[in-house]
Every structure is written in structure tokens, then in C-alpha cells.
Design an enzyme around this catalytic site. Structure first.
Site, PDB file in Angstrom:
ATOM      1  N   TYR A   1      75.126  45.467  16.140  1.00 14.77           N
ATOM      2  CA  TYR A   1      74.869  46.749  15.460  1.00 14.77           C
ATOM      3  C   TYR A   1      76.004  47.128  14.507  1.00 14.77           C
ATOM      4  CZ  TYR A   1      70.689  47.135  18.202  1.00 14.77           C
ATOM      5  OH  TYR A   1      69.443  46.877  18.722  1.00 14.77           O
TER       6      TYR A   1
ATOM      7  N   HIS B   1      63.129  55.190  16.820  1.00 14.75           N
ATOM      8  CA  HIS B   1      63.923  54.177  17.519  1.00 14.75           C
ATOM      9  C   HIS B   1      65.422  54.406  17.402  1.00 14.75           C
ATOM     10  CE1 HIS B   1      60.275  51.223  17.165  1.00 14.75           C
ATOM     11  NE2 HIS B   1      60.120  52.146  18.095  1.00 14.75           N
TER      12      HIS B   1
HETATM   13  P1  OAD Z   1      58.475  44.005  11.286  1.00 11.46           P
HETATM   14  O1  OAD Z   1      59.542  43.057  10.847  1.00 11.46           O
HETATM   15  O2  OAD Z   1      57.744  43.676  12.520  1.00 11.46           O
HETATM   16  O3  OAD Z   1      57.408  44.181  10.131  1.00 11.46           O
HETATM   17  C1  OAD Z   1      57.809  44.373   8.810  1.00 11.46           C
HETATM   18  C2  OAD Z   1      56.594  44.608   7.948  1.00 11.46           C
HETATM   19  O4  OAD Z   1      57.067  44.873   6.648  1.00 11.46           O
HETATM   20  C3  OAD Z   1      55.645  43.413   7.852  1.00 11.46           C
HETATM   21  O5  OAD Z   1      54.310  43.846   8.002  1.00 11.46           O
HETATM   22  C4  OAD Z   1      55.898  42.881   6.433  1.00 11.46           C
HETATM   23  O6  OAD Z   1      54.741  42.272   5.863  1.00 11.46           O
HETATM   24  C5  OAD Z   1      56.262  44.154   5.717  1.00 11.46           C
HETATM   25  N1  OAD Z   1      57.035  43.971   4.489  1.00 11.46           N
HETATM   26  C6  OAD Z   1      57.833  42.952   4.118  1.00 11.46           C
HETATM   27  N2  OAD Z   1      58.368  43.173   2.904  1.00 11.46           N
HETATM   28  C7  OAD Z   1      57.907  44.391   2.494  1.00 11.46           C
HETATM   29  C8  OAD Z   1      58.098  45.187   1.335  1.00 11.46           C
HETATM   30  N3  OAD Z   1      58.879  44.805   0.334  1.00 11.46           N
HETATM   31  N4  OAD Z   1      57.457  46.369   1.263  1.00 11.46           N
HETATM   32  C9  OAD Z   1      56.658  46.797   2.257  1.00 11.46           C
HETATM   33  N5  OAD Z   1      56.436  46.067   3.372  1.00 11.46           N
HETATM   34  C10 OAD Z   1      57.056  44.890   3.501  1.00 11.46           C
HETATM   35  O7  OAD Z   1      59.169  45.445  11.379  1.00 11.46           O
HETATM   36  P2  OAD Z   1      58.650  46.751  12.127  1.00 11.46           P
HETATM   37  O8  OAD Z   1      57.179  46.775  12.216  1.00 11.46           O
HETATM   38  O9  OAD Z   1      59.335  47.902  11.513  1.00 11.46           O
HETATM   39  O10 OAD Z   1      62.606  48.089  16.951  1.00 11.46           O
HETATM   40  O11 OAD Z   1      59.247  46.524  13.569  1.00 11.46           O
HETATM   41  C11 OAD Z   1      59.055  47.509  14.539  1.00 11.46           C
HETATM   42  C12 OAD Z   1      60.216  47.530  15.481  1.00 11.46           C
HETATM   43  O12 OAD Z   1      60.476  46.216  15.968  1.00 11.46           O
HETATM   44  C13 OAD Z   1      61.528  47.920  14.842  1.00 11.46           C
HETATM   45  O13 OAD Z   1      61.705  49.312  14.756  1.00 11.46           O
HETATM   46  C14 OAD Z   1      62.550  47.324  15.743  1.00 11.46           C
HETATM   47  C15 OAD Z   1      61.896  45.970  15.950  1.00 11.46           C
HETATM   48  O14 OAD Z   1      62.243  45.314  17.104  1.00 11.46           O
HETATM   49  C16 OAD Z   1      63.697  48.039  17.719  1.00 11.46           C
HETATM   50  O15 OAD Z   1      64.661  47.355  17.471  1.00 11.46           O
HETATM   51  C17 OAD Z   1      63.626  48.921  18.917  1.00 11.46           C
END
Ligand code: OAD
Length: 293
Positions: free
Chosen positions: A117, A168
Site C-alpha cells: 500500500y 473499500h
Molecule cells: P477490476 O480490475 O476487476 O475491473 C476493472 C474494469 O475496468 C474492467 O471491467 C475493465 O474492462 C475496465 N477498464 C479498463 N480500462 C478502462 C478504462 N480506460 N476506462 C473504463 N474502464 C476500464 O476492478 P474493480 O471492478 O474496480 O478491492 O475491482 C473491484 C475490487 O476488486 C477493487 O475495489 C479491489 C479489488 O480487489 C479491494 O482491494 C478490496
């Protein structure tokens, strides 16, 4: 010439004199930055940043009062240079979740977790909000906007969004291992946490982050916000992580849902308006769409 100036439901506290002065403002184009709305016949005139725009009254009522709730994820900040978690080369391809993002991992090797972190925090200090963040902040000129973010960065706030709920946790805050609900600010001048850093009660400090396996205290307020949405927008999340992904279930039936993502995101619904684009372009398209309705 006779016509009646009405007030819309946002402006019931304004008396006739005020309306006349608004009309004067409109006619003489004096400085009048905040959006205002004057209705007569079937048309509305709104003033935004000293520009008068005439549109059908039926449209303006929704336009000025609609509540937009945004659920953002890591993709929102990708164009600022912050890695997502599950894309190719995402963080979870390079680190083991159980080692760096669980209470068990912290118990086993606290400095490894703190360093993970520390690195994220130092990276955050080198990046800026992207046009997607700024576009959402700008939506507040026209709509009632609330953001629920899974992101631990502070880019929504730095772009100017005024109502941001972090599901989160927050990277620029710490808490003690004994009291996860009492955050302390971390100074950008001293962005690292180390084993041995303690609060005033003598308890070890840890990142103010919700780790896998921990409770998500902000989920209840988030649900209430989603229930109040006229329009729900999902940006840059793979919807893999619950309870955040389940927020979609709380959108009132019949309210429109938009999803901005350059990649396919699986949901159980087939009535979602997909904007297949990155956050910056997607927010631009969304803004144009919403403002034309
Ligand atoms: P993910 O990494 O799972 O998903 C990221 C999303 O962003 C995917 O659907 C990509 O297609 C999309 N993406 C990529 N580039 C992009 C762009 N330029 N513009 C828009 N979208 C784009 O991340 P999260 O869904 O946020 O939690 O993950 C959820 C949680 O999992 C996080 O908060 C974190 C992680 O583990 C904790 O650490 C507790």
C-alpha cells in the site's frame, strides 16, 4: 405582451419579484453563473454560465432534478495511469490477494502488506484525475450527482466531485488494528506506513482499506443512495467483487442504467445502455446523451 412566468418545482421558494429579476438577468445577460430556470408557455429558459438556453419545459424538469448515482471501479482511474486489478497486467496478476489484501496476510507479514500500500500511495501522489473524473464533477452543474466508488484513490475528489462514498476505504488514510472505523489522514509528505507506527493508544497502524474477508461498513449507506437514483451509471468495474457488484440490484425498477467500459462486463440484465468506451470518452458520451434527453 402578456405571458406568465412560472417557477419549476426546484424554485418554489422564489417570489414573483425574484422571477422578474431573473427575467431581467436573462434579457440583459448580466453575469449569472449558476443554472436557473424560467418557464413560460411550454418552454424553459435556463441560464448556465451566462448563456441562455431555450428547451421544452417537459425536458427541463427532469434535466435539472434527476439524481444520478455513479458506481465506479478501477477502470475509472486507468487513464490516470493507475493499474486495474483484473485486466492483463492488472495488480492481481502480479500480487497474491491472500498475501497483500487479507487480514491473514497482514498477520503473517505486515511489512509486506504495508509496503504494497505504500507503493500504491506513492503512485497516487504522482498521478492526476483524468477527463472522466472531471466530466463527472462537471455533471454536478446539471444534475444531482452522488458517486459510490470502489476505488481507494482520491481522484474523484481532486477532480471536484462533492459527494463521494468510498466503499473499500481510502489510500490516504490509516487506522489502527484495534479500531478500523476511526481513520487518520496520511500526510503526502510522509506517505509510508511501517511496522512500529502506532496511534496515540499505542496500537499498530494499518491502511484504511477494506480487505477481503472484512466487513464493508459503507454498504448500507451505499444501498440507500442507489435506491434514490433516477439514473444509475456503472463505470470501469468488472462487477466481480461483492457486495459492491450487488448494488445494481437496488436500482428502482424502470430507472435507466448505463454502463461505461471498453470491455464486455457480464450482468444479469439485458436492458442496460452500454457505452463501450474508456472512462474519459464514455463520460463525454454519457453527458451528451443525458443532456439531449
Ligand atoms: P477490476 O480490475 O476487476 O475491473 C476493472 C474494469 O475496468 C474492467 O471491467 C475493465 O474492462 C475496465 N477498464 C479498463 N480500462 C478502462 C478504462 N480506460 N476506462 C473504463 N474502464 C476500464 O476492478 P474493480 O471492478 O474496480 O478491492 O475491482 C473491484 C475490487 O476488486 C477493487 O475495489 C479491489 C479489488 O480487489 C479491494 O482491494 C478490496
Amino acid at each position: 405582451m402578456s405571458f406568465q412566468i412560472g417557477v419549476d418545482k426546484n424554485q418554489t421558494d422564489e417570489n414573483d419579484g425574484r422571477n422578474v429579476s431573473l427575467l431581467g438577468t436573462l434579457l440583459f445577460k448580466t453575469v449569472f453563473r449558476i443554472e436557473k430556470n424560467i418557464n413560460f408557455a411550454s418552454l424553459s429558459i435556463i441560464i448556465i454560465d451566462n448563456t441562455a438556453i431555450m428547451i421544452p419545459q417537459s425536458h427541463i424538469l427532469n434535466y435539472l432534478t434527476a439524481k444520478i448515482v455513479i458506481l465506479s471501479g478501477a477502470g475509472m482511474s486507468a487513464e490516470s495511469g493507475i493499474s486495474t486489478f483484473r485486466d492483463t497486467n492488472g495488480l492481481w496478476n502480479n500480487y497474491k490477494i491472500e498475501e497483500v489484501a487479507t487480514p491473514e496476510g497482514f498477520a503473517k507479514n505486515p511489512q509486506l502488506v504495508l509496503d504494497f500500500y505504500n507503493q500504491r500511495r506513492k503512485e497516487l501522489l504522482t498521478v492526476e484525475p483524468n477527463p472522466g473524473h472531471y466530466g463527472l464533477a462537471a455533471l454536478e452543474k446539471y444534475f444531482d450527482v452522488e458517486i459510490i466508488t470502489q476505488n481507494v484513490d482520491n481522484l474523484h475528489e481532486r477532480a471536484g466531485s462533492s459527494r463521494v462514498l468510498h466503499l473499500h476505504g481510502e489510500l490516504m488514510k490509516s487506522c489502527s488494528v484495534c479500531n478500523p472505523n476511526k481513520p487518520y489522514d496520511i500526510s503526502p509528505a510522509h506517505p509510508e506506513l511501517h511496522v512500529g507506527d502506532k496511534d496515540s493508544h499505542g496500537d499498530q497502524l494499518r491502511p484504511f482499506i477494506v480487505w477481503f474477508g472484512e466487513a464493508v461498513p459503507m454498504i448500507e449507506p451505499a444501498i440507500r443512495i442507489v435506491e434514490s437514483a433516477d439514473i444509475f451509471v456503472i463505470i470501469g468495474t468488472s462487477l466481480n467483487v461483492y457486495p459492491a457488484a450487488g448494488l445494481l440490484n437496488y436500482v428502482t425498477k424502470g430507472q435507466p442504467v448505463y454502463l461505461i467500459d471498453p470491455n464486455e462486463v457480464k450482468t444479469y440484465r439485458d436492458d442496460i445502455h452500454i457505452i463501450k468506451a474508456g472512462a474519459a470518452e464514455g463520460v463525454k458520451q454519457l453527458t451528451e446523451l443525458l443532456r439531449s434527453q
